[in-house]
Motif scaffolding. Structure first.
Motif, mmCIF file in Angstrom:
data_model
loop_
_atom_site.group_PDB
_atom_site.id
_atom_site.type_symbol
_atom_site.label_atom_id
_atom_site.label_comp_id
_atom_site.label_asym_id
_atom_site.label_seq_id
_atom_site.Cartn_x
_atom_site.Cartn_y
_atom_site.Cartn_z
ATOM 1 N N CYS A 22 26.260 13.885 65.651
ATOM 2 C CA CYS A 22 27.162 13.693 66.785
ATOM 3 C C CYS A 22 28.318 12.769 66.423
ATOM 4 O O CYS A 22 28.307 12.101 65.398
ATOM 5 N N CYS A 23 29.308 12.776 67.303
ATOM 6 C CA CYS A 23 30.453 11.869 67.209
ATOM 7 C C CYS A 23 30.405 10.963 68.425
ATOM 8 O O CYS A 23 30.111 11.427 69.518
ATOM 9 N N LYS A 24 30.716 9.683 68.224
ATOM 10 C CA LYS A 24 30.693 8.781 69.371
ATOM 11 C C LYS A 24 31.728 7.683 69.221
ATOM 12 O O LYS A 24 32.161 7.345 68.124
ATOM 13 N N ILE A 25 32.105 7.156 70.382
ATOM 14 C CA ILE A 25 33.062 6.057 70.465
ATOM 15 C C ILE A 25 32.564 5.100 71.538
ATOM 16 O O ILE A 25 32.110 5.525 72.598
ATOM 17 N N SER A 34 30.289 10.445 73.815
ATOM 18 C CA SER A 34 29.707 11.121 72.657
ATOM 19 C C SER A 34 29.691 12.625 72.859
ATOM 20 O O SER A 34 29.605 13.131 73.975
ATOM 21 N N PHE A 35 29.788 13.314 71.727
ATOM 22 C CA PHE A 35 29.603 14.753 71.646
ATOM 23 C C PHE A 35 28.386 14.964 70.767
ATOM 24 O O PHE A 35 28.300 14.387 69.682
ATOM 25 N N SER A 36 27.449 15.787 71.176
ATOM 26 C CA SER A 36 26.326 16.104 70.298
ATOM 27 C C SER A 36 26.371 17.587 69.979
ATOM 28 O O SER A 36 26.630 18.420 70.848
ATOM 29 N N LYS A 67 27.894 21.981 61.266
ATOM 30 C CA LYS A 67 29.146 22.387 60.636
ATOM 31 C C LYS A 67 30.153 21.248 60.742
ATOM 32 O O LYS A 67 30.430 20.744 61.826
ATOM 33 N N LEU A 68 30.696 20.868 59.610
ATOM 34 C CA LEU A 68 31.617 19.739 59.596
ATOM 35 C C LEU A 68 32.930 20.059 60.300
ATOM 36 O O LEU A 68 33.555 19.169 60.869
ATOM 37 N N LYS A 69 33.359 21.330 60.289
ATOM 38 C CA LYS A 69 34.596 21.689 60.984
ATOM 39 C C LYS A 69 34.493 21.389 62.477
ATOM 40 O O LYS A 69 35.418 20.860 63.082
ATOM 41 N N GLU A 70 33.349 21.736 63.069
ATOM 42 C CA GLU A 70 33.160 21.482 64.494
ATOM 43 C C GLU A 70 33.068 19.988 64.777
ATOM 44 O O GLU A 70 33.583 19.506 65.779
ATOM 45 N N LEU A 71 32.405 19.254 63.886
ATOM 46 C CA LEU A 71 32.310 17.809 64.079
ATOM 47 C C LEU A 71 33.667 17.134 63.974
ATOM 48 O O LEU A 71 33.970 16.210 64.719
ATOM 49 N N PHE A 72 34.491 17.587 63.053
ATOM 50 C CA PHE A 72 35.813 16.985 62.920
ATOM 51 C C PHE A 72 36.694 17.299 64.121
ATOM 52 O O PHE A 72 37.485 16.458 64.545
ATOM 53 N N GLN A 79 41.212 5.594 69.927
ATOM 54 C CA GLN A 79 40.391 4.679 69.145
ATOM 55 C C GLN A 79 39.648 5.503 68.100
ATOM 56 O O GLN A 79 39.334 6.665 68.322
ATOM 57 N N LYS A 80 39.357 4.894 66.970
ATOM 58 C CA LYS A 80 38.686 5.599 65.890
ATOM 59 C C LYS A 80 37.211 5.810 66.225
ATOM 60 O O LYS A 80 36.540 4.906 66.699
ATOM 61 N N GLY A 81 36.701 7.011 65.950
ATOM 62 C CA GLY A 81 35.329 7.358 66.273
ATOM 63 C C GLY A 81 34.415 7.307 65.065
ATOM 64 O O GLY A 81 34.842 7.085 63.935
ATOM 65 N N ILE A 82 33.140 7.530 65.313
ATOM 66 C CA ILE A 82 32.105 7.474 64.288
ATOM 67 C C ILE A 82 31.346 8.793 64.299
ATOM 68 O O ILE A 82 31.005 9.311 65.361
ATOM 69 N N ILE A 83 31.049 9.323 63.114
ATOM 70 C CA ILE A 83 30.159 10.472 62.990
ATOM 71 C C ILE A 83 28.807 9.932 62.569
ATOM 72 O O ILE A 83 28.697 9.242 61.559
ATOM 73 N N SER A 84 27.768 10.227 63.350
ATOM 74 C CA SER A 84 26.446 9.690 63.033
ATOM 75 C C SER A 84 25.565 10.775 62.408
ATOM 76 O O SER A 84 25.721 11.958 62.681
ATOM 77 N N LYS A 85 24.631 10.321 61.587
ATOM 78 C CA LYS A 85 23.707 11.205 60.885
ATOM 79 C C LYS A 85 22.338 11.144 61.539
ATOM 80 O O LYS A 85 21.989 10.164 62.180
ATOM 81 N N SER A 86 21.542 12.192 61.326
ATOM 82 C CA SER A 86 20.182 12.200 61.873
ATOM 83 C C SER A 86 19.273 11.357 60.991
ATOM 84 O O SER A 86 19.396 11.348 59.772
ATOM 85 N N LYS A 87 18.358 10.646 61.627
ATOM 86 C CA LYS A 87 17.427 9.794 60.884
ATOM 87 C C LYS A 87 16.143 10.533 60.527
ATOM 88 O O LYS A 87 15.432 10.136 59.614
ATOM 89 N N THR A 88 15.843 11.574 61.275
ATOM 90 C CA THR A 88 14.638 12.359 61.023
ATOM 91 C C THR A 88 15.004 13.834 60.959
ATOM 92 O O THR A 88 15.968 14.262 61.597
#
Length: 179
Positions: free
Chosen positions: A84-87, A37-39, A44-49, A61-70
């Motif tokens: 963050c992004c995680k696999i 994972s990267f946190s 910024k979506l550019k950095e996340l992508f 492998q395809k990764g997932i972008i997760s959202k904050s719950k709080t």
């Protein structure tokens, strides 16, 4: 069958049965998955992508972008902001990534003495951070795209009863862990 899986089935299982006096082979611990994972502190979506693309290049492998719950006021993030992004790697891809760690990345790290491992009752994971991502040869050729990436967090999760079994499992794979 990957050679690390072959090593587990033919050597580690029997060593574990002899050392811990287990009666059943099903009780032998095993590495279940590896999470990368990267946190990011910024949303910024550019950095996340770019981090997601780097993870996909490293692991194929395809990764997932997760959202904050709080909401997190200290970093000015709203609820539902991208965090963050995680696999999660399992089975064959997990063994391929572990092989890449053992034979390509750890020898490149200068003054590397291993990872510290604390024994407690419930430790079933080993977490560590790789600060420089250019140890991965897939990212070296695309240096200009991945200059400002945060460090990657790697978690190796095992199916074991206690931390001593987890330590013995990782040490049998010749993973650089120290007590």
């Amino acid at each position: 069958m990957h050679f690390l899986n072959y090593h587990y089935n033919n050597i580690i299982k029997y060593d574990f049965l002899n050392k811990f006096y287990e009666k059943r082979k099903l009780n032998v611990p095993k590495i279940k998955k590896v999470c990368l994972s990267f946190s990011n502190d910024k949303t910024k979506l550019k950095e996340l992508f770019s981090t997601l693309f780097a993870l996909e290049l490293i692991t194929v492998q395809k990764g997932i972008i997760s959202k904050s719950k709080t909401p997190q006021i200290s970093i000015k993030m709203k609820k539902g902001g991208y965090v963050c992004c995680k696999i999660t790697l399992r089975e064959k891809k997990m063994y391929l990534f572990l092989e890449k760690l053992f034979y390509k990345i750890f020898p490149k790290i200068k003054l590397f003495s291993g990872f510290g491992f604390k024994l407690n009752k419930v430790a079933k994971t080993l977490d560590f951070v790789l600060p420089k991502l250019f140890y991965f040869s897939e990212l070296e050729s695309h240096y200009k795209f991945f200059q400002k990436l945060p460090p990657i967090q790697v978690s190796i999760i095992a199916r074991s009863e206690n931390s001593l079994q987890t330590f013995f499992l990782l040490a049998s794979y010749r993973f650089p862990v120290q007590l």
